[in-house]
Design a protein around this motif. Structure first.
Motif, PDB file in Angstrom:
ATOM      1  N   UNK A  68     -46.671 -38.758  13.194  1.00  0.00           N
ATOM      2  CA  UNK A  68     -47.519 -37.691  13.722  1.00  0.00           C
ATOM      3  C   UNK A  68     -46.904 -37.086  14.974  1.00  0.00           C
ATOM      4  N   UNK A  69     -46.334 -37.927  15.839  1.00  0.00           N
ATOM      5  CA  UNK A  69     -45.672 -37.416  17.039  1.00  0.00           C
ATOM      6  C   UNK A  69     -44.465 -36.563  16.673  1.00  0.00           C
ATOM      7  N   UNK A  70     -43.687 -37.025  15.701  1.00  0.00           N
ATOM      8  CA  UNK A  70     -42.508 -36.268  15.270  1.00  0.00           C
ATOM      9  C   UNK A  70     -42.929 -34.939  14.655  1.00  0.00           C
ATOM     10  N   UNK A  71     -43.943 -34.970  13.816  1.00  0.00           N
ATOM     11  CA  UNK A  71     -44.435 -33.736  13.200  1.00  0.00           C
ATOM     12  C   UNK A  71     -44.943 -32.756  14.247  1.00  0.00           C
ATOM     13  N   UNK A  72     -45.663 -33.269  15.238  1.00  0.00           N
ATOM     14  CA  UNK A  72     -46.201 -32.401  16.288  1.00  0.00           C
ATOM     15  C   UNK A  72     -45.072 -31.756  17.086  1.00  0.00           C
ATOM     16  N   UNK A  73     -44.033 -32.541  17.393  1.00  0.00           N
ATOM     17  CA  UNK A  73     -42.891 -31.986  18.128  1.00  0.00           C
ATOM     18  C   UNK A  73     -42.204 -30.905  17.300  1.00  0.00           C
ATOM     19  N   UNK A  74     -42.058 -31.132  16.008  1.00  0.00           N
ATOM     20  CA  UNK A  74     -41.429 -30.140  15.136  1.00  0.00           C
ATOM     21  C   UNK A  74     -42.267 -28.867  15.075  1.00  0.00           C
ATOM     22  N   UNK A  75     -43.573 -29.022  14.947  1.00  0.00           N
ATOM     23  CA  UNK A  75     -44.466 -27.866  14.881  1.00  0.00           C
ATOM     24  C   UNK A  75     -44.400 -27.063  16.177  1.00  0.00           C
ATOM     25  N   UNK A  76     -44.377 -27.752  17.319  1.00  0.00           N
ATOM     26  CA  UNK A  76     -44.295 -27.052  18.604  1.00  0.00           C
ATOM     27  C   UNK A  76     -42.972 -26.299  18.725  1.00  0.00           C
TER      28      UNK A  76
END
Length: 78
Positions: free
Chosen positions: A30-38
C-alpha cells in the motif's frame, strides 16, 4: 496439554504466521502504491500546467497578431 497431535499445533502456528506476513506485506504494498500514485499525479499536474502555459502563450500571441492585423487593415481614407 497434548489434546491434539503436535502437527496440529504446528499448522495453527503456521496459519498465524502467514496471516501476520500477509498483513505486513499488504501494508508495504500500500505504501509503494501510494508513492507511485503520488509520483504519477505530480507528473500529470506538471503536464497540465505546461499545457496551460502553452495555451496562454498561444492565446496571447494570437491576440497580438489580431491587433497587428486590425491596425494594418484599419486604414481609412475618411
Amino acid at each position: 496439554m497434548l489434546l491434539f497431535p503436535w502437527w496440529v499445533y504446528l499448522c495453527i502456528v503456521g496459519i498465524i504466521f502467514s496471516a501476520y506476513k500477509l498483513m505486513t506485506t499488504a501494508k508495504e504494498e500500500e505504501k509503494i502504491d501510494q508513492a507511485f500514485i503520488e509520483k504519477e499525479g505530480r507528473i500529470y499536474i506538471e503536464r497540465m500546467e505546461k499545457e496551460k502555459e502553452r495555451r496562454m502563450k498561444r492565446s496571447v500571441d494570437e491576440k497580438d497578431e489580431q491587433c497587428e492585423n486590425s491596425a494594418e487593415n484599419n486604414h481609412s481614407i475618411a
